[in-house]
Design an enzyme around this catalytic site. Sequence first.
Site, PDB file in Angstrom:
ATOM      1  N   GLU A  18      46.415  44.368  54.186  1.00  8.19           N
ATOM      2  CA  GLU A  18      45.458  44.591  55.278  1.00  8.19           C
ATOM      3  C   GLU A  18      45.442  43.425  56.268  1.00  8.19           C
ATOM      4  O   GLU A  18      44.469  43.220  56.991  1.00  8.19           O
ATOM      5  CB  GLU A  18      44.068  44.830  54.695  1.00  8.19           C
ATOM      6  CG  GLU A  18      43.995  46.062  53.812  1.00  8.19           C
ATOM      7  CD  GLU A  18      42.644  46.214  53.160  1.00  8.19           C
ATOM      8  OE1 GLU A  18      41.716  46.677  53.844  1.00  8.19           O
ATOM      9  OE2 GLU A  18      42.501  45.855  51.980  1.00  8.19           O
ATOM     10  N   PHE A 186      42.579  62.057  42.111  1.00 10.72           N
ATOM     11  CA  PHE A 186      42.999  60.895  42.886  1.00 10.72           C
ATOM     12  C   PHE A 186      43.427  59.777  41.944  1.00 10.72           C
ATOM     13  O   PHE A 186      42.744  59.506  40.947  1.00 10.72           O
ATOM     14  CB  PHE A 186      41.875  60.402  43.788  1.00 10.72           C
ATOM     15  CG  PHE A 186      41.677  61.257  45.007  1.00 10.72           C
ATOM     16  CD1 PHE A 186      42.466  61.067  46.127  1.00 10.72           C
ATOM     17  CD2 PHE A 186      40.716  62.262  45.021  1.00 10.72           C
ATOM     18  CE1 PHE A 186      42.299  61.859  47.259  1.00 10.72           C
ATOM     19  CE2 PHE A 186      40.540  63.056  46.145  1.00 10.72           C
ATOM     20  CZ  PHE A 186      41.341  62.862  47.272  1.00 10.72           C
ATOM     21  N   LYS A 188      44.411  55.718  41.880  1.00  8.72           N
ATOM     22  CA  LYS A 188      44.203  54.540  42.713  1.00  8.72           C
ATOM     23  C   LYS A 188      44.507  53.258  41.939  1.00  8.72           C
ATOM     24  O   LYS A 188      44.158  53.149  40.755  1.00  8.72           O
ATOM     25  CB  LYS A 188      42.739  54.476  43.166  1.00  8.72           C
ATOM     26  CG  LYS A 188      42.222  55.718  43.859  1.00  8.72           C
ATOM     27  CD  LYS A 188      40.752  55.576  44.228  1.00  8.72           C
ATOM     28  CE  LYS A 188      40.228  56.815  44.952  1.00  8.72           C
ATOM     29  NZ  LYS A 188      38.800  56.665  45.341  1.00  8.72           N
ATOM     30  N   SER A 194      41.636  49.761  51.616  1.00  6.55           N
ATOM     31  CA  SER A 194      42.186  50.564  52.717  1.00  6.55           C
ATOM     32  C   SER A 194      43.114  51.684  52.258  1.00  6.55           C
ATOM     33  O   SER A 194      44.081  52.014  52.927  1.00  6.55           O
ATOM     34  CB  SER A 194      42.922  49.663  53.713  1.00  6.55           C
ATOM     35  OG  SER A 194      42.016  49.105  54.623  1.00  6.55           O
ATOM     36  N   ASN A 226      38.539  65.044  41.691  1.00 10.34           N
ATOM     37  CA  ASN A 226      38.429  65.421  43.099  1.00 10.34           C
ATOM     38  C   ASN A 226      37.062  66.062  43.345  1.00 10.34           C
ATOM     39  O   ASN A 226      36.674  67.006  42.672  1.00 10.34           O
ATOM     40  CB  ASN A 226      39.539  66.412  43.456  1.00 10.34           C
ATOM     41  CG  ASN A 226      39.430  66.898  44.889  1.00 10.34           C
ATOM     42  OD1 ASN A 226      39.475  66.104  45.813  1.00 10.34           O
ATOM     43  ND2 ASN A 226      39.280  68.205  45.062  1.00 10.34           N
ATOM     44  N   GLY A 229      33.679  67.849  49.159  1.00 13.50           N
ATOM     45  CA  GLY A 229      32.471  67.524  49.896  1.00 13.50           C
ATOM     46  C   GLY A 229      32.782  66.750  51.160  1.00 13.50           C
ATOM     47  O   GLY A 229      33.925  66.365  51.418  1.00 13.50           O
ATOM     48  N   GLU A 231      32.744  63.522  53.571  1.00  6.46           N
ATOM     49  CA  GLU A 231      32.875  62.080  53.343  1.00  6.46           C
ATOM     50  C   GLU A 231      31.869  61.354  54.235  1.00  6.46           C
ATOM     51  O   GLU A 231      31.983  61.364  55.459  1.00  6.46           O
ATOM     52  CB  GLU A 231      34.302  61.617  53.632  1.00  6.46           C
ATOM     53  CG  GLU A 231      35.333  62.260  52.710  1.00  6.46           C
ATOM     54  CD  GLU A 231      36.726  61.699  52.924  1.00  6.46           C
ATOM     55  OE1 GLU A 231      36.867  60.466  53.015  1.00  6.46           O
ATOM     56  OE2 GLU A 231      37.673  62.491  53.010  1.00  6.46           O
ATOM     57  N   SER A 328      35.105  50.093  64.340  1.00  6.43           N
ATOM     58  CA  SER A 328      35.083  50.371  62.904  1.00  6.43           C
ATOM     59  C   SER A 328      33.755  51.026  62.521  1.00  6.43           C
ATOM     60  O   SER A 328      32.742  50.870  63.203  1.00  6.43           O
ATOM     61  CB  SER A 328      35.267  49.089  62.101  1.00  6.43           C
ATOM     62  OG  SER A 328      36.530  48.504  62.348  1.00  6.43           O
TER      63      SER A 328
END
Length: 367
Positions: A18, A186, A188, A194, A226, A229, A231, A328
């Site tokens: 990032e 998902f 991760k 990010s 998952n 809905g 976000e 942002s």
Amino acid sequence: MENHKIRVILLFGGRSGEHEVSLNSAQSIFKAIDRSRFDVETIGINKQGQWFWGLLPQTLLKEGFPETGEAPQVTLVVDPSNPRFIALDGRPLPNDGKFDLIFPVLHGPYGEDGTLQGLLEMANVPYAGSGVLGSSLGMDKDRMKAAFLDKKLPLARFVTLLRSDYFNHPDNWVADIEAKIGYPCFVKPANLGSSVGISKAHDRSELIQALKLAADYDRKIVVEENIVGREIEVAVLGNDQPKASLPGEILPAEEFYSYEAKYSDIGSSLKIPAPLPQFVIDQLQKMAREAFLAVDASGLSRVDFFVTEKNEIVLNEINTLPGFTEISMYPKLWEATGIPYSKLIDHLIDLGFERYQEKQKSRISRD
């Protein structure tokens, strides 16, 4: 500090993926900070982790970091009685490298995960944002969820596994994930920001590839259910008595809010404030404050949720150093709530001093 402008070091760049996001955040802060209150010096950290005095984020975005030697390479003197920066080649620095507060704008590992905060604590300097514990819990999705569960906050089902365990017994872990989480899910890396290294798996083949990708980025992997809905994100500001902003909604251009969807011009949009019933807004703001306190965050955080068709709320995660450009989500949420960008910077600096002064009240020995 009453007799002179407050000397702020804006610290940005860093080793994480990032890096460019950090430069953009720092450039926005550098442009907007109140020069009637603050004198600003800058330190840019390149992708190799070297610190350089006086580099401007806007220049780095256009030209990249200069060759070593063109700008003073500096280090922080970890002396609680006289913290300061010195140039490694002996060059003089403005005000002998002394300052009043450091404003870190470092997203991801080695900036947002508690490592930098530990260095600043050892030097006994005021800084904006969360401390060691809040930063490290906010970065580690597994430990973050443990803190949320301790406060009985609603989460999606999840499984955590170690990279070594997965590669030693891949079939067992795949079967376990299928039984406990199912598809889609998902996958991760536990410690990254990010949306880097995150995948959505729809079947066994995609799950295996997703696990391998996540394992490239971290030794610990989190697999989540998952949730169908909307976000929704809420900004939090404060220390021991935090306040929550109006909620905003992410309308991602992709199937989920990936790194590309966040930072590329591919059509993702934000809706602020999110069109939600007032009772849902109240619940979101309450949960955002509770999540902030659960990980011992301070200064700023963005808390991310899912809201289902039935207006059920599921807490996703907290980000203790969210993107901070003028466009942002975090500053835009506060702007919609009544705090403009420049004033938000003021608040964060004041909160950094407040946290530092509160810590000075605590004894660390019996002497």
